[in-house]
Structures are given as C-alpha cells and as structure tokens.
Design a protein around this motif. Structure first.
Motif, short mmCIF file in Angstrom:
data_model
loop_
_atom_site.label_atom_id
_atom_site.label_comp_id
_atom_site.label_asym_id
_atom_site.label_seq_id
_atom_site.Cartn_x
_atom_site.Cartn_y
_atom_site.Cartn_z
N GLN A 1 0.85 -1.18 0.00
CA GLN A 1 0.00 0.00 0.00
C GLN A 1 0.89 1.23 0.00
OE1 GLN A 1 -1.54 2.25 2.91
NE2 GLN A 1 -2.57 3.35 1.23
N ALA A 2 0.97 1.86 -1.15
CA ALA A 2 1.79 3.06 -1.32
C ALA A 2 0.88 4.18 -1.81
CB ALA A 2 2.91 2.80 -2.32
N PRO A 3 0.41 5.06 -0.92
CA PRO A 3 -0.53 6.11 -1.35
C PRO A 3 0.07 7.10 -2.34
CG PRO A 3 0.11 6.43 0.95
CD PRO A 3 0.66 5.11 0.53
N THR A 4 1.40 7.11 -2.49
CA THR A 4 2.00 8.01 -3.47
C THR A 4 2.06 7.38 -4.86
OG1 THR A 4 4.22 7.20 -2.97
CG2 THR A 4 3.47 9.12 -1.72
N LYS A 5 1.49 6.18 -4.98
CA LYS A 5 1.48 5.49 -6.28
C LYS A 5 0.05 5.21 -6.73
CE LYS A 5 5.89 4.35 -7.27
NZ LYS A 5 6.65 5.35 -8.02
N VAL A 6 -0.09 5.01 -8.04
CA VAL A 6 -1.38 4.68 -8.62
C VAL A 6 -1.79 3.26 -8.21
CG1 VAL A 6 -0.58 3.69 -10.81
CG2 VAL A 6 -2.66 5.12 -10.76
N GLY A 7 -3.07 2.93 -8.35
CA GLY A 7 -3.62 1.68 -7.85
C GLY A 7 -2.93 0.40 -8.27
N TYR A 8 -2.57 0.28 -9.56
CA TYR A 8 -2.02 -1.01 -10.00
C TYR A 8 -0.64 -1.33 -9.41
CZ TYR A 8 0.38 1.68 -13.74
OH TYR A 8 1.13 2.58 -14.44
N LYS A 9 -0.04 -0.35 -8.74
CA LYS A 9 1.25 -0.63 -8.06
C LYS A 9 1.02 -1.32 -6.72
CE LYS A 9 4.70 0.92 -9.59
NZ LYS A 9 5.59 0.40 -10.66
N GLN A 10 -0.23 -1.29 -6.21
CA GLN A 10 -0.53 -1.84 -4.88
C GLN A 10 -0.80 -3.34 -5.00
OE1 GLN A 10 -0.85 1.13 -2.88
NE2 GLN A 10 -0.91 2.43 -4.68
N ALA A 11 0.25 -4.11 -5.23
CA ALA A 11 0.11 -5.54 -5.50
C ALA A 11 -0.48 -6.27 -4.29
CB ALA A 11 1.47 -6.12 -5.87
N LYS A 12 -1.35 -7.24 -4.60
CA LYS A 12 -2.01 -8.04 -3.56
C LYS A 12 -1.34 -9.41 -3.43
CE LYS A 12 -6.58 -6.19 -4.78
NZ LYS A 12 -7.87 -6.62 -5.35
#
Lengths: 283, 237
Positions: free
Chosen positions: A244-255
């Motif tokens: 969870q990196a709020p400084t990045k766009v959604g697809y960077k938030q790997a699950k």
C-alpha cells in the motif's frame, strides 16, 4: 453664433482625426522599414515589394514550417510504438524527479472514508487465488543480509501504522480507504536490504508482479499492508499481505504478496507495465 | 515588427496603367513571426492528440462521482478517440503533453521577450471595442474601424484561449500528480474537482477552436495563409 459652434467643433475634430491618420501612417511606414530590413533586405525596397518577390518570400516562410512535419513520425507504424515508449519513459523520468521523499500524501478523517463495502475490488484475473493463509510465508531474496521466508507475525511485530489515504486508480476513479500495516522501510531494515539497491520487486499468488523504486519503498507512508478498516485483509483485498503506497497509482498496490526481492537491476517490471502502462506512476 | 504594412507592387505586365510608377496590387503586413507560426501548428497537432487520447482515458471511467455505484455521464465512441485502450491513450497523452507544454512555454516566452504579446494581449483598453465587434459579427452591426492586427474581440478570444491552455496544463498536473502538486489541487477544490475542471477546460478549448475555425473560414483564404507565411494580405480585420 451658438448654432455654428457644434459645426466648428466637428470640423476641428475631423482635422484632428486626419492628423492622427497621418501620424499613424508615418509610424507604420517607419515600422515597415524596420520590418522589411529584418525580413529580407534584398527582396524588398523600403516599403514595397514586387509581387513575384513577395510570392518567393511567402514560399520561403512556409518552408520554414517544415519542422512541424517531424510530428508525422508518430504516424509511422513501428516508429510510433518506439516514440510513445520514449515519451512515457520521459514522463517516468520527470515523475521520479518530481517525487519528494519527505512529502506525504494527504490523510483523511474517519468521516471521509468510503464504507468498506464500497471500496472497489479490481482483481486483474481472480478475486481469490487460494492462498494457504496457515502456511503462508514471504520469501525474501536479492541484495539483503537476511534472506529467507518471513511469517506474517514477523511483519506484524514491526511498528504498526494506520492511515486513511486516497487510493487512485489509473482509470480515473479514487476512493478514500483505511489501511494498516508495517512500514516497508522498517521491513527493509529488518531484512538488511542493501541501501544502495535501487528497486523492490514483488511477485504475487496470482502471477501478478510489480516493482517499486527505492525512494517510494522508503517513503514513510509505503506499507506492507495486512489490515483494511482495522480488520485483517480479506481475500479479495489481497490477504494476507499487500503493498500500500498512497504516493502510487492503484495497479502498483500488489495483492497476495509471495516474494519480495531487493535488486540493483530491474529484471521484472510489472504486469500492467509490460502491457504498456507507466512504470513510475507516482501521484 | 508586427503590423508593419508594405505594398505589393507589379513592375510590368498587362495591368500596368502608368509607365513611370509600378501599380500597387495589394497591401500586406507581417503579422505572425516564425516562432508563433511553428508553435501554432505544432500545438494544433498536440491539442488534437491530447483531446483524442484524453477522451479515450475518460472512457475508462466516464464519470465524476463514486466508483460504487458508478453513474456514467456519456459513452464517448471509441472511433473518435486515440490510443485504442487506456494504456495506449495514456502513452499518447503523457508523450504529447510535453509537446503541448513546450509549444506553450516557447510561445509565451517569445511573446513576452519580443514584446509581440502587445499585438494580441487583451487589456482594459480593448474593453470598449468588444461590444461593437460583437454587434458587427452577430447582429449585422457596422464594421468598426480596426487599426491593429487584432480587433478587440479577437484579442479577448485569443487571450482567453491562452488562459485556457495554461489551465488545461495546471488541471492536468493535478490529476497526474495530485500529491506532489497537492497545493495546486487544493486551489481547484481537490483531486475530484481537478478532474472535472480538466474536462470542462477541454470543452471550453474545443468551443474556442470551433469559433476560431468559423472565423478563419469567414475571413477567407488570406487570413489562413497568414498563419503559414506570416504575411497577411487582407488587412480588413
């Protein structure tokens, strides 16, 4: 006498206007002389030009616009792809320079949160890749002093951070959610990551993969996230651990993280990046 | 330099009336310096790509509210969009935005440092002249006398268009980098509103382009050619 006054005024006015016109014309002629010298001393005399020469001058001026045709390169198949990749690469380069390590994403009050059931689930293939939560381990490798397989308890033993931040999707929508986890920077310290390494790559249970630049990985709001809305991550949201990196766009938030690698060379970029999306995409 | 008038003469030919003096067949003024013309045409292409790819990006989420439930505003046809899909459109958008910005910066820099901006910048002195021009264009009013390259209404339109161009970049920056430009996004009412403004500014620019094209067609070929050669032969407007 009174009746004649307006007529005299009008006459005077007209004279003034004529004088104005003459002055303007003089000025224009002076300007023209200067302009003509600048444009083409040989093609024109003081303030007139032969029509043939004018046509020649005009044609030459049009030819000076040929650099515009360079944009036509974007219409050539094959070259187009390369140019757009260069353009996207330039945007990523600029993005990395615009990124400020100390600048935090806006955080929000609990009242601003979207309700949990309205937090979109944007799985790229399946909502639940069937992670064995009991025996789950995060495999750490690469430029680290302590490689190995880490348990969720080890991640949870690090200082816990809870933050209400905006999740921004590349599609254009956004949602304010509550996330909890350990700072990725704390985890990197724990695993003894090489401080000179440049990238973090992760692979996921569903064959998704992603990578982060080190500056973003070390950002204080970048989390190894194991909670949403103060509850353990649900399977759709990436249990047991996600980025969870709020400084990045959604697809960077790997699950559904399975592996984490610290590297000097980016060998695996990202699932969507390999389809043509921006790599850095910092917000 | 701009507004300087020269006479186009015919030295010899059938139309020659007097043997001693060449006849003046037209008057022309050098109105558009090369930098302005280059910026105009490169920016035209860039604007076309930015609008086309922007609409393709918009297709990914054609709404301004919440994602759940999502209420779509309009279904923009794919045929009138550039990029084919969201990722492709973003490549075009994030490439051509640099060209769009570069021409804007070069144009503004040139206009300011050359002083050429005086030709087109709308100021308080032009305010009284706007209404007569509107009356002339839209209500068959008499044609006002215009001694400058641009009439007051043109100045207002072009100055507004430059302002819209600047706004399109600023609102776009707030969508692209809402965190790094958080202060700028705040002035626009936040990230949500930045996206709305960006969309609205695009339509405002398209509205200007429509008006611009209509006027260019009405004012004829010489007017169009002036943006290619720099020289305007028809000095009526």
């Amino acid at each position: 006498m009174k009746g004649e006054e307006p007529a005299e005024e009008r006459k005077a006015g007209e004279t003034d206007r004529r004088l104005d016109d003459i002055e303007v014309d003089d000025k224009k002629i002076d300007e023209a002389k200067v302009a003509n010298k600048k444009i083409s001393a040989s093609a024109m005399d003081e303030n007139s030009i032969d029509e043939k020469k004018f046509r020649l001058v005009s044609r030459r001026e049009v030819l000076k616009l040929t650099p515009v045709l360079a944009l036509g390169a974007f219409a050539i198949p094959g070259l187009q792809e390369k140019l757009l990749k260069k353009g996207l690469g330039f945007s990523d380069w600029a993005s990395a320079r615009l990124f400020r390590s100390g600048h935090r994403a806006t955080t929000f009050e609990n009242a601003d949160l979207a309700s949990f059931d309205k937090f979109p689930i944007n799985g790229y293939d399946v909502d639940d890749p069937g992670v064995d939560l009991e025996n789950w381990r995060l495999t750490v490798s690469g430029a680290v002093k302590n490689p190995g397989r880490y348990t969720l308890a080890q991640v949870q033993a690090l200082p816990a951070i809870r933050q209400n931040t905006r999740h921004v999707c590349v599609e254009g929508w956004d949602v304010i959610g509550r996330f909890g986890g350990a700072r990725l920077s704390d985890f990197l310290t724990m695993i003894g990551a090489d401080p000179t390494a440049k990238y973090i790559t992760v692979t996921c249970a569903d064959d998704y993969y992603e990578s982060l630049d080190m500056a973003t990985a070390l950002h204080p709001q970048t989390l190894l996230c194991y909670e949403m809305y103060d509850q353990p991550l649900t399977r759709e949201h990436g249990a047991p651990l996600r980025l969870q990196a709020p400084t990045k766009v959604g697809y960077k938030q790997a699950k559904y993280l399975m592996e984490l690698k610290v590297t000097h060379v980016l060998d695996k970029v990202g699932y969507w990046e390999d389809q043509g999306y921006s790599w850095f995409y910092g917000l | 330099m701009s507004g300087a008038v020269i006479e186009i003469i015919r030295e010899k030919g059938k139309d020659k009336v007097d043997d001693s003096d060449p006849i003046v067949i037209a008057r022309a003024a050098y109105e558009h310096p090369l930098v302005v013309r280059l910026c105009h045409w490169i920016n035209t292409v860039a604007l076309f790509v930015m609008v086309g790819s922007g609409l393709q990006i918009f297709r990914a989420f054609p709404s301004f509210g919440a994602k759940i439930p999502q209420k779509d505003l309009l279904h923009w046809p794919k045929a009138f969009a550039i990029g084919g899909w969201l990722g492709g459109a973003l490549q075009w958008h994030l490439t051509f935005m640099w060209i769009y910005i570069a021409t804007g910066v070069l144009y503004l820099g040139y206009q300011i440092f050359s002083g050429n901006y005086r030709q087109v910048l709308f100021t308080h002195r032009d305010v009284p002249g706007v209404w007569p021009m509107v009356k002339h264009y839209f209500f068959f009013g008499p044609k006002p006398v215009v001694r400058e390259s641009y009439n007051p209404l043109q100045k207002q339109a072009y100055t507004s268009a430059i302002g819209l161009g600047v706004l399109s970049v600023l609102t776009g920056l707030c969508i692209w980098k809402p965190i790094q430009f958080s202060w700028l996004a705040w002035t626009m009412g936040g990230f949500h509103y930045a996206r709305i403004w960006h969309f609205a500014v695009m339509w405002a620019i398209l509205f200007f382009v429509l008006g611009h094209l209509v006027m260019v067609i009405l004012h004829g070929w010489n007017n169009f050619v002036s943006m290619l050669t720099g020289w305007k032969k028809d000095l009526g407007y």
